[in-house]
Design an enzyme around this catalytic site. Structure first.
Site, mmCIF file in Angstrom:
data_model
loop_
_atom_site.group_PDB
_atom_site.id
_atom_site.type_symbol
_atom_site.label_atom_id
_atom_site.label_comp_id
_atom_site.label_asym_id
_atom_site.label_seq_id
_atom_site.Cartn_x
_atom_site.Cartn_y
_atom_site.Cartn_z
ATOM 1 N N GLN A 47 -4.564 -1.364 9.624
ATOM 2 C CA GLN A 47 -4.652 -2.630 8.969
ATOM 3 C C GLN A 47 -5.239 -3.821 9.693
ATOM 4 O OE1 GLN A 47 -3.779 -3.387 5.568
ATOM 5 N NE2 GLN A 47 -4.221 -5.555 5.897
ATOM 6 N N ASP A 99 -11.098 2.989 3.681
ATOM 7 C CA ASP A 99 -11.429 1.534 3.779
ATOM 8 C C ASP A 99 -13.147 1.511 3.556
ATOM 9 O OD1 ASP A 99 -9.359 -0.618 3.842
ATOM 10 O OD2 ASP A 99 -9.176 0.004 5.758
ATOM 11 N N LYS A 118 0.722 -1.140 -0.028
ATOM 12 C CA LYS A 118 -0.118 0.016 -0.046
ATOM 13 C C LYS A 118 0.876 1.271 -0.103
ATOM 14 C CE LYS A 118 -3.992 -2.469 2.176
ATOM 15 N NZ LYS A 118 -4.738 -2.540 3.440
HETATM 16 N N1 GUN Z 1 -7.291 -6.715 6.139
HETATM 17 C C1 GUN Z 1 -7.527 -7.434 4.983
HETATM 18 N N2 GUN Z 1 -8.012 -6.529 4.068
HETATM 19 C C2 GUN Z 1 -8.351 -5.458 4.653
HETATM 20 C C3 GUN Z 1 -8.704 -4.158 4.081
HETATM 21 O O1 GUN Z 1 -9.196 -4.222 2.878
HETATM 22 N N3 GUN Z 1 -8.370 -3.008 4.715
HETATM 23 C C4 GUN Z 1 -7.775 -3.145 6.085
HETATM 24 N N4 GUN Z 1 -7.653 -2.287 6.822
HETATM 25 N N5 GUN Z 1 -7.288 -4.418 6.624
HETATM 26 C C5 GUN Z 1 -7.538 -5.310 5.887
#
Ligand code: GUN
Length: 286
Positions: free
Chosen positions: A97, A120, A53
């Site tokens: 995350q 998100d 990311k």
């Molecule tokens: N863990 C697995 N997928 C995601 C996501 O799309 N966003 C976040 N913040 N954590 C995750």
């Protein structure tokens, strides 16, 4: 029939080029788009996702802030940092995350993020807005899937869409997005009776269960579009490679379109995160 593969890397590269142009326009107006990412603990998969990311941000002209905390951090420390980032006008997106260690109330953390910076799309306010058909931020993975379907010109209105998996991150928002495009949507899960009965009816089949190769060719309607959201690491004695929820070898003989793993939905998830961050920054100049 051998299915055509939808190349998530190629589509991502096109879309990220457009995002870089938009980032440059914003910078010329004195705004540098910025995403803050919080990682708690040492889960290796989460560390890789966060690294990708941050790298995606750098390449697109988006500034990133990465805060890493030890697995035993007090939740109040992370909540205080979120409050600081909420108040910082130079930060346009905040992402924590998931999953978080057990001492955290995950919902409380997601609700602490300002809905205006919740790139998100997990804050209850944004979940509600999506459900009402007025999304502020669309969750990144299902958003990426919709872009892949759009790029291939897949006809959605009236199509039978079957989603396997009911998570808040993928299954549920995926259902809302396909419904908004007038699909007839079925959501299956671990307690569904006769899963194959449902999957065989699907014009569009989305697998998001986290079980390696569980969707096999005999569960798929000839000509279906099959989207594989799974990212599973096979055990070392099976080669240790990444594989999806779809058994590629048997399904590619039945489906018309199929997303590979790796190189399918995965890169699109990050592309849509960058899209949401830019969109958030652009709202500052409107
Ligand atoms: N863990 C697995 N997928 C995601 C996501 O799309 N966003 C976040 N913040 N954590 C995750």
């Amino acid at each position: 029939m051998t299915a055509k593969l939808i190349d998530g890397n190629a589509l991502s590269s096109t879309l990220r080029g457009q995002l870089a142009d938009r980032a440059a326009v914003l910078k010329a107006k004195g705004i540098t788009p910025c995403l803050a990412v919080i990682l708690v603990g040492e889960d290796p998969a989460s560390a890789v996702y966060v690294r990708n990311k941050v790298a995606g941000c750098e390449k697109t002209g988006i500034r990133s802030i990465k805060d890493v905390y030890p697995a035993d951090v007090e939740p109040i420390v992370v909540l205080a940092r979120i409050a600081e980032l909420n108040a910082d006008p130079d930060v346009h997106g905040i992402l924590v995350q998931l999953p978080l260690p057990p001492q955290f109330d995950e919902d409380a953390v997601l609700e602490a993020i300002s809905p205006e910076k919740d790139v998100d799309g997990f804050h209850a306010e944004n979940v509600g807005a999506l459900m009402q058909g007025k999304p502020r931020f669309i969750p990144c993975t299902p958003y990426g899937v919709m872009k892949m379907l759009e790029s291939e010109g897949v006809k959605l209105a009236g199509a039978e869409a079957v989603i396997v998996g009911r998570s808040n991150i993928v299954g549920k928002p995926m259902a809302m997005l396909l419904l908004a495009q007038s699909c007839t949507v079925t959501v299956c899960h671990s307690r569904s009776r006769d899963l194959a009965f449902h999957t065989k009816r699907a014009d569009i089949l989305v697998a998001a269960v986290g079980r390696p190769r569980m969707i096999t060719g005999d569960m798929v309607k000839p000509g279906a579009v099959v989207i594989d959201v799974g990212i599973n690491r096979l055990p070392a004695d099976q080669g240790g490679k990444l594989c999806g929820d779809v058994d590629m070898d048997s399904v590619k003989e039945v489906a018309s379109l199929l997303t590979p793993v790796p190189g399918g939905v995965g890169p699109m998830t990050i592309t849509m995160l960058l899209t949401n961050t830019l969109e958030s920054a652009e709202r500052c100049v409107r």
